[in-house]
Motif scaffolding. Structure first.
Motif, PDB file in Angstrom:
ATOM      1  N   LEU A 188       0.859  -1.221  -0.055  1.00  0.00           N
ATOM      2  CA  LEU A 188       0.134   0.124  -0.009  1.00  0.00           C
ATOM      3  C   LEU A 188       0.967   1.193   0.012  1.00  0.00           C
ATOM      4  O   LEU A 188       0.538   2.302  -0.757  1.00  0.00           O
ATOM      5  CB  LEU A 188      -0.850  -0.021   1.175  1.00  0.00           C
ATOM      6  CG  LEU A 188      -2.038  -1.202   1.296  1.00  0.00           C
ATOM      7  CD1 LEU A 188      -2.930  -1.119   2.314  1.00  0.00           C
ATOM      8  CD2 LEU A 188      -2.941  -1.136   0.021  1.00  0.00           C
ATOM      9  N   VAL A 189       1.959   1.356   0.582  1.00  0.00           N
ATOM     10  CA  VAL A 189       2.689   2.501   0.751  1.00  0.00           C
ATOM     11  C   VAL A 189       3.373   2.531  -0.792  1.00  0.00           C
ATOM     12  O   VAL A 189       3.578   3.770  -1.302  1.00  0.00           O
ATOM     13  CB  VAL A 189       3.921   2.325   1.750  1.00  0.00           C
ATOM     14  CG1 VAL A 189       5.036   3.389   1.460  1.00  0.00           C
ATOM     15  CG2 VAL A 189       3.389   2.298   3.222  1.00  0.00           C
ATOM     16  N   SER A 190       3.862   1.420  -1.350  1.00  0.00           N
ATOM     17  CA  SER A 190       4.436   1.422  -2.669  1.00  0.00           C
ATOM     18  C   SER A 190       3.470   1.932  -3.403  1.00  0.00           C
ATOM     19  O   SER A 190       3.543   2.807  -4.696  1.00  0.00           O
ATOM     20  CB  SER A 190       4.801  -0.008  -3.155  1.00  0.00           C
ATOM     21  OG  SER A 190       5.955  -0.630  -2.297  1.00  0.00           O
ATOM     22  N   ALA A 191       1.948   1.818  -3.375  1.00  0.00           N
ATOM     23  CA  ALA A 191       1.359   2.275  -4.175  1.00  0.00           C
ATOM     24  C   ALA A 191       0.628   3.734  -3.959  1.00  0.00           C
ATOM     25  O   ALA A 191      -0.216   4.269  -4.755  1.00  0.00           O
ATOM     26  CB  ALA A 191      -0.025   1.242  -4.238  1.00  0.00           C
ATOM     27  N   LYS A 192       1.198   4.157  -2.727  1.00  0.00           N
ATOM     28  CA  LYS A 192       0.935   5.471  -2.236  1.00  0.00           C
ATOM     29  C   LYS A 192      -0.689   5.398  -1.890  1.00  0.00           C
ATOM     30  O   LYS A 192      -1.129   6.701  -2.379  1.00  0.00           O
ATOM     31  CB  LYS A 192       1.261   6.564  -3.446  1.00  0.00           C
ATOM     32  CG  LYS A 192       2.702   6.776  -3.523  1.00  0.00           C
ATOM     33  CD  LYS A 192       3.153   7.861  -4.275  1.00  0.00           C
ATOM     34  CE  LYS A 192       4.775   7.875  -4.713  1.00  0.00           C
ATOM     35  NZ  LYS A 192       5.150   8.986  -5.426  1.00  0.00           N
ATOM     36  N   ASP A 193      -1.188   4.644  -1.346  1.00  0.00           N
ATOM     37  CA  ASP A 193      -2.407   4.542  -1.249  1.00  0.00           C
ATOM     38  C   ASP A 193      -2.954   4.731   0.081  1.00  0.00           C
ATOM     39  O   ASP A 193      -3.128   3.862   0.890  1.00  0.00           O
ATOM     40  CB  ASP A 193      -2.979   2.920  -1.416  1.00  0.00           C
ATOM     41  CG  ASP A 193      -4.518   2.509  -1.762  1.00  0.00           C
ATOM     42  OD1 ASP A 193      -5.275   3.693  -1.456  1.00  0.00           O
ATOM     43  OD2 ASP A 193      -4.879   1.461  -2.057  1.00  0.00           O
ATOM     44  N   SER A 194      -3.041   5.855   0.459  1.00  0.00           N
ATOM     45  CA  SER A 194      -3.463   6.448   1.698  1.00  0.00           C
ATOM     46  C   SER A 194      -4.799   5.852   2.246  1.00  0.00           C
ATOM     47  O   SER A 194      -5.234   5.289   3.244  1.00  0.00           O
ATOM     48  CB  SER A 194      -3.484   7.706   1.870  1.00  0.00           C
ATOM     49  OG  SER A 194      -2.034   8.287   1.750  1.00  0.00           O
ATOM     50  N   ALA A 195      -5.877   6.031   1.015  1.00  0.00           N
ATOM     51  CA  ALA A 195      -7.273   5.569   1.195  1.00  0.00           C
ATOM     52  C   ALA A 195      -7.325   4.089   1.470  1.00  0.00           C
ATOM     53  O   ALA A 195      -8.168   3.613   2.160  1.00  0.00           O
ATOM     54  CB  ALA A 195      -8.018   5.974   0.169  1.00  0.00           C
ATOM     55  N   GLY A 196      -6.405   3.339   0.970  1.00  0.00           N
ATOM     56  CA  GLY A 196      -6.240   2.122   1.053  1.00  0.00           C
ATOM     57  C   GLY A 196      -5.920   1.508   2.535  1.00  0.00           C
ATOM     58  O   GLY A 196      -6.355   0.591   3.104  1.00  0.00           O
ATOM     59  N   LEU A 197      -4.998   2.457   3.068  1.00  0.00           N
ATOM     60  CA  LEU A 197      -4.458   2.068   4.461  1.00  0.00           C
ATOM     61  C   LEU A 197      -5.592   2.264   5.340  1.00  0.00           C
ATOM     62  O   LEU A 197      -5.869   1.559   6.370  1.00  0.00           O
ATOM     63  CB  LEU A 197      -3.202   2.945   4.769  1.00  0.00           C
ATOM     64  CG  LEU A 197      -1.937   2.221   4.282  1.00  0.00           C
ATOM     65  CD1 LEU A 197      -0.954   3.274   4.158  1.00  0.00           C
ATOM     66  CD2 LEU A 197      -1.580   1.210   4.971  1.00  0.00           C
ATOM     67  N   ILE A 198      -6.513   3.574   5.115  1.00  0.00           N
ATOM     68  CA  ILE A 198      -7.593   3.623   6.151  1.00  0.00           C
ATOM     69  C   ILE A 198      -8.559   2.687   6.006  1.00  0.00           C
ATOM     70  O   ILE A 198      -9.347   2.273   7.010  1.00  0.00           O
ATOM     71  CB  ILE A 198      -7.918   5.091   5.785  1.00  0.00           C
ATOM     72  CG1 ILE A 198      -6.969   6.112   6.074  1.00  0.00           C
ATOM     73  CG2 ILE A 198      -9.279   5.464   6.399  1.00  0.00           C
ATOM     74  CD1 ILE A 198      -7.219   7.815   5.757  1.00  0.00           C
ATOM     75  N   MET A 199      -8.924   2.325   4.850  1.00  0.00           N
ATOM     76  CA  MET A 199      -9.750   1.251   4.628  1.00  0.00           C
ATOM     77  C   MET A 199      -9.508  -0.218   5.146  1.00  0.00           C
ATOM     78  O   MET A 199     -10.349  -0.966   5.990  1.00  0.00           O
ATOM     79  CB  MET A 199     -10.210   0.786   3.115  1.00  0.00           C
ATOM     80  CG  MET A 199     -11.377  -0.143   2.830  1.00  0.00           C
ATOM     81  SD  MET A 199     -12.957   0.236   3.827  1.00  0.00           S
ATOM     82  CE  MET A 199     -13.518   1.639   2.760  1.00  0.00           C
ATOM     83  N   LEU A 200      -7.995  -0.549   5.564  1.00  0.00           N
ATOM     84  CA  LEU A 200      -7.633  -1.714   5.983  1.00  0.00           C
ATOM     85  C   LEU A 200      -7.922  -1.544   7.663  1.00  0.00           C
ATOM     86  O   LEU A 200      -8.413  -2.234   8.054  1.00  0.00           O
ATOM     87  CB  LEU A 200      -6.214  -1.528   5.828  1.00  0.00           C
ATOM     88  CG  LEU A 200      -5.321  -2.575   6.394  1.00  0.00           C
ATOM     89  CD1 LEU A 200      -5.769  -4.033   6.049  1.00  0.00           C
ATOM     90  CD2 LEU A 200      -3.627  -2.642   6.191  1.00  0.00           C
ATOM     91  N   LEU A 201      -7.709  -0.247   8.190  1.00  0.00           N
ATOM     92  CA  LEU A 201      -7.911  -0.104   9.690  1.00  0.00           C
ATOM     93  C   LEU A 201      -9.617  -0.216   9.816  1.00  0.00           C
ATOM     94  O   LEU A 201      -9.962  -0.780  10.505  1.00  0.00           O
ATOM     95  CB  LEU A 201      -7.529   1.320   9.917  1.00  0.00           C
ATOM     96  CG  LEU A 201      -6.152   1.690   9.804  1.00  0.00           C
ATOM     97  CD1 LEU A 201      -5.820   3.229  10.137  1.00  0.00           C
ATOM     98  CD2 LEU A 201      -5.412   0.814  10.900  1.00  0.00           C
ATOM     99  N   ASP A 202     -10.469   0.225   8.666  1.00  0.00           N
ATOM    100  CA  ASP A 202     -11.732   0.215   8.808  1.00  0.00           C
ATOM    101  C   ASP A 202     -12.294  -1.444   8.942  1.00  0.00           C
ATOM    102  O   ASP A 202     -13.085  -1.750   9.818  1.00  0.00           O
ATOM    103  CB  ASP A 202     -12.461   0.744   7.720  1.00  0.00           C
ATOM    104  CG  ASP A 202     -12.607   2.441   8.300  1.00  0.00           C
ATOM    105  OD1 ASP A 202     -12.797   2.576   9.355  1.00  0.00           O
ATOM    106  OD2 ASP A 202     -12.678   3.036   7.040  1.00  0.00           O
TER     107      ASP A 202
END
Length: 401
Positions: free
Chosen positions: A134-148
């Motif tokens: 997710l960091v490599s993809a610069k996916d901030s929204a993906g990290l927040i959804m992972l937390l959700d």
């Protein structure tokens, strides 16, 4: 009694809310969100990490996750600037602190209107490639959804302990709206977190190209699979069924937190591993021997837990006093095997208690009177506070039943 839970660490709901609010106001890079997650995976019960501990070095985190060191360093600096973490000291020992963690992880904070509302992050995030992807993809929204998703699974398991399998139903439209992504990018995100969550299509349909349309010139005219809904499951091994037949898990959590607080208050440098050693000693020398008494009445458990607090705090005070006396003679003194030292003390107090018949509430009360080693006023008040809390807990239980 058994509880299904995620094998992992606490992440407080207020911290998630603050993370989302900050991201909405001024977008956070994926490096900062991933680093914030790693801080939670490595902190103690006060939300503190010792800066000099090799386990907390960014290089170590980089080796474990595959995220470049420079990326983690950038993320940490952003967390400092955005006030998510701060630097502090315990004597001369530099520390990193997750702001607000200690307040939220304190049961007494409920009196001040702070709710103990949290979910758990799986330990697997420290070792798998999910964060790196997710960091490599610069996916901030993906990290927040992972937390959700971790939040949702934690609550699903907590409120439905009778279930043996856990899954959530989520639609493609839900993910698209929440994350602002196309279906193709959602599928890439699903692939990135496959070590943590697995997605199975609930219903899908085939979109067959119209052969009569002249405009259709796609190679081989492929049939498209359109997925509308998913069944989401946590990967194998990330959920555990925690057995607590003698109802002592809450006691363990309470005394562990207080040990961390007291060591910090007395400027003792104690690592997470040493805290684990102390709790192992308490479990083996006190909880296990005394668990042979199977009287499970509520009044018995109140007195038994009071005895546990007496024993633990007595051993803790002895350990702290020994450190104080030794440090007065040698400023560089440290207890190298603090787990072993604590084991000797907690075993001593347990053997003193076992002189009495601990199968009855009345004799446990006598054992507590006999076993009153505390000279520290604060620890005596703390022990009494815990004992009153046990009594209030069972009174509330009886009122509901």
């Amino acid at each position: 009694m058994s509880v299904i839970k995620i094998k992992g660490v606490k992440f407080f709901q207020d911290h998630l809310n603050a993370l989302k609010a900050e991201h909405d106001f001024s977008p956070l890079p994926a490096s900062a969100i991933a680093t914030y997650i790693l801080f939670h995976l490595n902190c103690d019960d006060l939300g503190i990490l010792r800066a000099r501990d090799p386990e907390n070095a960014l290089r170590k985190w980089s080796d474990n996750t595959g995220i470049p060191y420079s990326t983690l360093h950038t993320g940490r600096e952003i967390l400092f600037k955005r006030n998510f973490i701060s630097e502090t000291f315990n004597g001369n020992d530099p520390l990193y602190e997750i702001n607000g963690y200690a307040i939220h992880n304190n049961p007494n904070s409920q009196k001040e209107g702070v709710k103990l509302n949290y979910f758990r992050l799986p330990f697997a995030l420290k070792k798998t490639s999910a964060l790196k992807n997710l960091v490599s993809a610069k996916d901030s929204a993906g990290l927040i959804m992972l937390l959700d998703l971790c939040n949702s699974f934690h609550r699903d398991a907590r409120w439905k302990p009778e279930r043996t399998d856990f899954n959530l139903s989520r639609s493609m439209k839900f993910f698209q709206e929440k994350m602002g992504k196309s279906a193709k990018k959602i599928r890439s995100w699903i692939e990135a977190i496959k070590d943590i969550f697995s997605f199975s299509p609930i219903d899908y349909k085939e979109r067959v190209p119209n052969q009569e349309r002249v405009a259709v010139r796609k190679k081989n005219n492929p049939i498209q699979i359109v997925i509308k809904n998913f069944s989401v499951q946590m990967a194998n091994g990330l959920l555990s069924k925690e057995e607590d037949p003698f109802h002592v898990k809450q006691v363990e959590a309470t005394v562990r937190k207080e040990a961390v607080v007291q060591f910090k208050r007395n400027e003792m440098v104690v690592s997470k591993k040493q805290i684990r050693d102390i709790m192992t000693a308490f479990r083996q020398e006190t909880l296990k021997p005394l668990s042979k008494y199977v009287n499970q009445s509520d009044s018995y458990k109140v007195q038994r837990n009071r005895l546990f607090y007496h024993i633990f705090l007595g051993a803790l005070e002895n350990t702290i006093n020994y450190h104080k006396e030794s440090i007065a003679q040698d400023k560089n003194f440290r207890i190298h095997n603090i787990g072993g030292f604590f084991r000797e003390k907690v075993k001593h107090f347990t053997l003193q208690a076992m002189i009495f018949d601990l199968s009855k509430s009345e004799t446990i009360i006598e054992a507590c009177k006999h076993l009153d080693p505390l000279g520290n006023v604060d620890l005596r008040e703390l022990r009494d506070l815990w004992s009153k809390a046990e009594e209030m807990k069972y009174r509330r239980f009886h009122r509901r039943s």
